[in-house]
Design a protein around this motif. Structure first.
Motif, PDB file in Angstrom:
ATOM      1  N   ILE A 221       7.268  39.091  -2.479  1.00  0.00           N
ATOM      2  CA  ILE A 221       5.791  39.072  -2.794  1.00  0.00           C
ATOM      3  C   ILE A 221       5.889  37.707  -3.427  1.00  0.00           C
ATOM      4  CG2 ILE A 221       3.862  40.021  -3.651  1.00  0.00           C
ATOM      5  CD1 ILE A 221       5.310  42.721  -3.237  1.00  0.00           C
ATOM      6  N   ALA A 222       4.956  36.780  -2.913  1.00  0.00           N
ATOM      7  CA  ALA A 222       4.839  35.619  -3.691  1.00  0.00           C
ATOM      8  C   ALA A 222       3.917  36.021  -4.793  1.00  0.00           C
ATOM      9  CB  ALA A 222       3.971  34.512  -2.631  1.00  0.00           C
ATOM     10  N   GLN A 223       4.314  34.961  -6.061  1.00  0.00           N
ATOM     11  CA  GLN A 223       3.292  35.266  -7.174  1.00  0.00           C
ATOM     12  C   GLN A 223       2.865  33.894  -7.514  1.00  0.00           C
ATOM     13  OE1 GLN A 223       2.952  38.101  -8.660  1.00  0.00           O
ATOM     14  NE2 GLN A 223       4.146  39.484  -7.773  1.00  0.00           N
ATOM     15  N   GLY A 224       2.418  33.614  -8.744  1.00  0.00           N
ATOM     16  CA  GLY A 224       1.970  32.485  -9.306  1.00  0.00           C
ATOM     17  C   GLY A 224       0.933  32.480 -10.116  1.00  0.00           C
ATOM     18  N   PRO A 225       0.518  31.388 -10.696  1.00  0.00           N
ATOM     19  CA  PRO A 225      -0.847  31.322 -11.624  1.00  0.00           C
ATOM     20  C   PRO A 225      -2.088  31.278 -10.656  1.00  0.00           C
ATOM     21  CG  PRO A 225       0.222  29.154 -11.351  1.00  0.00           C
ATOM     22  CD  PRO A 225       1.040  29.941 -10.641  1.00  0.00           C
ATOM     23  N   VAL A 226      -2.289  32.276  -9.895  1.00  0.00           N
ATOM     24  CA  VAL A 226      -3.524  32.224  -8.847  1.00  0.00           C
ATOM     25  C   VAL A 226      -4.677  32.128  -9.550  1.00  0.00           C
ATOM     26  CG1 VAL A 226      -4.042  33.409  -6.889  1.00  0.00           C
ATOM     27  CG2 VAL A 226      -1.769  33.979  -7.719  1.00  0.00           C
ATOM     28  N   ALA A 227      -5.024  32.865 -10.686  1.00  0.00           N
ATOM     29  CA  ALA A 227      -6.221  33.163 -11.017  1.00  0.00           C
ATOM     30  C   ALA A 227      -6.859  31.676 -11.769  1.00  0.00           C
ATOM     31  CB  ALA A 227      -6.327  34.085 -12.200  1.00  0.00           C
ATOM     32  N   ALA A 228      -5.810  30.847 -12.008  1.00  0.00           N
ATOM     33  CA  ALA A 228      -6.209  29.679 -12.525  1.00  0.00           C
ATOM     34  C   ALA A 228      -6.992  28.689 -11.505  1.00  0.00           C
ATOM     35  CB  ALA A 228      -4.923  28.769 -13.107  1.00  0.00           C
ATOM     36  N   LEU A 229      -6.729  29.210 -10.434  1.00  0.00           N
ATOM     37  CA  LEU A 229      -7.198  28.046  -9.041  1.00  0.00           C
ATOM     38  C   LEU A 229      -8.251  28.761  -8.716  1.00  0.00           C
ATOM     39  CD1 LEU A 229      -7.116  25.548  -7.429  1.00  0.00           C
ATOM     40  CD2 LEU A 229      -5.435  26.940  -5.892  1.00  0.00           C
ATOM     41  N   GLU A 230      -8.441  29.948  -8.427  1.00  0.00           N
ATOM     42  CA  GLU A 230      -9.469  30.855  -7.586  1.00  0.00           C
ATOM     43  C   GLU A 230     -10.829  30.713  -8.080  1.00  0.00           C
ATOM     44  OE1 GLU A 230      -8.591  32.036  -4.383  1.00  0.00           O
ATOM     45  OE2 GLU A 230      -6.712  31.441  -4.703  1.00  0.00           O
ATOM     46  N   PHE A 231     -11.023  30.652  -9.134  1.00  0.00           N
ATOM     47  CA  PHE A 231     -12.577  30.627  -9.691  1.00  0.00           C
ATOM     48  C   PHE A 231     -12.953  29.174  -9.432  1.00  0.00           C
ATOM     49  CE2 PHE A 231     -16.317  30.710 -11.911  1.00  0.00           C
ATOM     50  CZ  PHE A 231     -17.085  31.706 -11.522  1.00  0.00           C
ATOM     51  N   ILE A 232     -12.286  27.953 -10.108  1.00  0.00           N
ATOM     52  CA  ILE A 232     -12.985  26.853  -9.821  1.00  0.00           C
ATOM     53  C   ILE A 232     -12.860  26.337  -8.343  1.00  0.00           C
ATOM     54  CG2 ILE A 232     -10.595  25.713 -10.468  1.00  0.00           C
ATOM     55  CD1 ILE A 232     -13.917  24.489 -11.336  1.00  0.00           C
ATOM     56  N   LYS A 233     -12.017  26.859  -7.635  1.00  0.00           N
ATOM     57  CA  LYS A 233     -12.060  26.505  -6.467  1.00  0.00           C
ATOM     58  C   LYS A 233     -13.521  26.787  -5.521  1.00  0.00           C
ATOM     59  CE  LYS A 233     -10.961  30.160  -3.348  1.00  0.00           C
ATOM     60  NZ  LYS A 233      -9.910  31.030  -2.560  1.00  0.00           N
TER      61      LYS A 233
END
Lengths: 565, 211
Positions: A221-233
């Motif tokens: 399962i791919a992980q990462g700092p997803v939340a840092a990108l998803e709102f500003i995008k």
């Protein structure tokens, strides 16, 4: 089910309209450097930043200098991002090399750099198998803010041009950039990102998880700092997601609420800017009229797409399968949240799709392509949406003036020879770039080579969609097109640059012309700009102008696909 | 620095050369602000507040990670509820998200191709697997692939049709399984957002606990 779906549509539009006034007035204060409730916190930081950046906030710029700075900053961002992407293999941290199966070639890095620096965020790659975490954060998250703020700055300058009288200047780009970032994007994104993590969007730097499933298989399962990108995008109307499936990925968009919040993030600021425009030009009703034109176009597109997608797919007739078109859609969103998102992202210059457009019915797809081709007039890109819509209104003013023999004027500014020239060039740029590139791609072997999944009229739509999306700085794709090739990486980058800088320079030049004029009082000889009649004129102009430019191309794509089957 | 100004106008910049310095500094300094300071602040606030979510809502059983509550996984055995078909990699590959991207009129979507079962075949297999008549209606989510290929949910209608098979395979009464499904069915969020759904992994874990 139908009623829940319609309720979601209604609540969304009601919230956008209800928030437009308070948010629009706040944005007006940011634009005009007036005091806001965040000043005690941010004003000291703002001053420190000006000192570090070597910016003289009291200095004003002509439209020419402003455009030059906008261009310079965009190019600087693209070059810097290109460097980060090319050097990402030396960045520390995950994910492990073995998962990064798509090589970061120079043409892919260049395309991605241009794409994120222009808020297009067209992605010719899949995030989880191409990028390192730090490249996503330092590269893409930062660009989400910077490109978004630069767009808002251009929108501010454009509005100031209309508002000012006998002025040779339209503001200071660096000040607008810093203020957009500090007073709008950063605080809202901090709150929005926290809500996303609460709802389940991951925020970690962990290696990809190795899970042993209930049936004894291995799932990585791919992980990462997803939340840092998803709102500003969404807030910066960028749209490029952390993962390949973007807003459809359950880590990027885990619940219907995160999805709804993302849609508000896309639409509220651009919608509110119409109220800002009305406020700073002291014609508040004119702002509302443009917002209502947006809402009317939005509802029309939503109705068409809803009808096409909720009907049982005609291709499955006789197979005893119940329900609307769920191919390429997620169960948690169902039909309603998927269709609403498709219409919002196609309008909001934000490619954060949560369903796969290649699998849409031809007429559902038609609604989406038309919105891309109309140049993002409904809501539109952050800041860019202001001039998209005003340009459309100006064409309406010109036509209306011709029809009734009145002086063409908008918000007290005359539309003379110089102004008409900029408006005409602006109106022609999108059709010329999109249609020419589509024609080249269809004729070239390298262009047709991208059609690896679908062919015929559907394949043609994929190509048209790619260039329309790039030109509109939208970035969403019909992903069946294999766009990671030298040919597409270069041609889509050309469209993105034309859509970002070409259109902005023309719009700012017009703003410069307007700023130099004095404001004319309305007389019996002027066509009023703040009546429902004027709204209807703009609505009709947008649809008619779009049809004149693009009907032949659309006939070869979605329309013929619909008629043939 | 500034141009000579007319008395009624603020000072304004004329020389383009002067703009290179702020341009370079803005790119670098604002990147640090947005791409370094912002993420660090977000990490510092969000991770202590929502540790489980920040780590991807991983589900452990007996000390091993069995998956994520948000990421769908493949189920083939009759005693488990089955997820939707998937186009991510070779099925539920959570390092390679994506859909089929097949157009609705592409014959491959309905009729299939080598190594790719079409909707027609998926519907036939679904009916056979669940003991349904050859012309029994099948909910569309059971025979279509999601956008991410990682859809963790199925519709309640889909779950309902699988209840008899699961109950028989586990020697449970259909009513007991139906009650469990009802307990794992989520309505639209806040009553109007999205669609009703059943999380397949959580439901199957609960089934295993019943034994």
């Amino acid at each position: 089910m139908t009623s829940a779906r319609l309720l979601e549509y209604f609540v969304f539009l009601a919230l956008v309209v209800a928030l437009a006034r308070p948010v629009g007035l706040y944005l007006a204060r940011v634009c005009q450097r007036e005091r806001t409730f965040l000043d005690p916190l941010l004003r000291p930081l703002e001053s420190v930043l000006y000192r570090i950046l070597g910016v003289h906030p009291e200095q004003e710029m002509t439209a020419g200098v402003y455009s030059f700075c906008f261009l310079l900053f965009g190019v600087g961002c693209a070059l810097f991002l290109f460097l980060i992407l090319m050097l990402q293999r030396w960045l520390p941290g995950g994910p492990a090399d073995s998962y990064l199966t798509t090589p970061m070639t120079p043409d892919l890095a260049a395309n991605t750099a241009v794409s994120f620096a222009t808020t297009t965020t067209w992605q010719a790659y899949g995030g989880e198998n191409t990028l390192r975490y730090l490249a996503q954060v330092i590269g893409l998250v930062a660009q989400g803010f910077l490109a978004g703020a630069a767009g808002l700055a251009a929108g501010f300058a454009f509005m100031r041009g209309i508002a000012r009288e006998r002025s040779s200047t339209i503001g200071n780009f660096w000040v607008d950039l810093v203020r957009s970032l500090l007073y709008v994007l950063l605080p809202l994104t901090l709150i929005g990102s926290l809500i996303l993590v609460w709802q389940g969007v991951p925020l970690n730097l962990a290696p990809y998880t190795i899970a042993h499933t209930l049936e004894g298989k291995t799932q990585i399962i791919a992980q990462g700092p997803v939340a840092a990108l998803e709102f500003i995008k969404n807030l910066g109307t960028n749209g490029g997601g952390f993962f390949n499936a973007n807003g459809a990925h359950p880590y990027a968009n885990p619940t219907p609420f995160t999805n709804f919040l993302g849609m508000l993030a896309i639409a509220v600021l651009p919608a509110s800017l119409m109220i800002t425009l009305g406020h700073i030009t002291r014609r508040p009703r004119a702002g509302w009229v443009l917002l209502m034109v947006m809402v009317a176009l939005f509802v029309l597109g939503l109705a068409v797409c809803d009808r096409a997608e909720t009907a049982p797919p005609p291709q499955l007739a006789g197979l005893h399968i119940t329900g609307g078109n769920m191919e390429g859609k997620e169960v948690r969103f169902g039909l309603g949240s998927s269709i609403l998102t498709a219409i919002v992202t196609s309008n909001g210059s934000t490619g954060s799709y949560n369903s796969m457009y290649d699998s849409y019915q031809p007429i559902g797809l038609l609604a989406l392509v038309i919105f891309l081709l109309l140049g993002e007039v409904v809501f539109g890109g952050l800041g860019a949406g202001v001039y998209s819509m005003v340009m459309a209104a100006l064409v309406g003013v010109f036509l209306g003036g011709l029809m009734v023999g009145r002086t063409p004027e908008y918000l007290g500014k005359k539309i003379g020879f110089a102004e008409t020239r900029w408006i005409a060039l602006y109106a022609l740029l999108t059709p010329v770039v999109v249609l020419a590139l589509t024609a080249i791609a269809v004729l070239a072997n390298a262009g047709r080579a991208g059609l690896v999944t679908n062919s015929g009229p559907h394949g043609f739509t994929e190509i048209l969609f790619a260039y329309a999306s790039s030109m509109a700085n939208n970035g969403q794709a019909m992903a069946g097109l294999n766009a990671n090739s030298g040919f597409y990486n270069i041609t889509t980058a050309i469209a993105m640059l034309a859509g970002r800088f070409g259109l902005a320079v023309l719009a700012l030049a017009l703003a410069g012309c307007f700023a130099a004029q004095r404001r004319l009082p309305a007389t019996a000889g002027t066509l009023p700009n703040d009546t429902p009649t004027f709204g209807a004129l703009v609505f009709g102009t947008i649809l008619l102008g779009g049809a004149l430019c693009f009907l032949p191309a659309l006939a070869l794509g979605p329309i013929v696909e619909f008629l043939r089957h | 620095m500034s141009a000579p100004n007319t008395p009624d106008e603020p000072p304004h910049a004329t020389r383009l050369r002067e703009q290179f310095r702020p341009a370079i500094l803005c790119v670098l300094v604002l990147t640090i602000l947005a791409g370094c300071v912002f993420p660090v602040v977000l990490f510092a606030i969000a991770r202590p507040l929502f540790p489980r979510q920040a780590n991807g809502r991983l589900v452990t059983r007996g000390g091993t990670v069995v998956g994520s509550a948000l990421i769908g996984q493949e189920f083939t055995r009759p005693e488990y509820f089955h997820s939707r078909p998937s186009a991510a990699g070779n099925g539920y590959d959570a390092t390679s998200s994506g859909g089929t991207n097949l157009g609705p009129n592409n014959p491959k979507l309905t009729s299939g191709a080598a190594d790719f079962p079409g909707i027609r075949q998926l519907a036939r297999e679904y009916r056979e697997g669940n003991g349904l008549a050859p012309d029994a209606p099948v909910p569309i989510d059971a025979v279509t692939r999601s956008a991410s290929g990682l859809d963790p949910d199925i519709t309640p209608e889909n779950a309902e049709l699988q209840i008899p098979r699961v109950a028989r395979a586990r020697g449970l009464s259909e009513d007991a399984v139906r009650r469990l499904v009802a307990g794992h069915t989520q309505g639209p969020q806040f009553g109007f957002l999205g669609s009703p759904r059943v999380n397949v992994l959580e439901l199957n874990l609960a089934l295993d606990e019943m034994r």
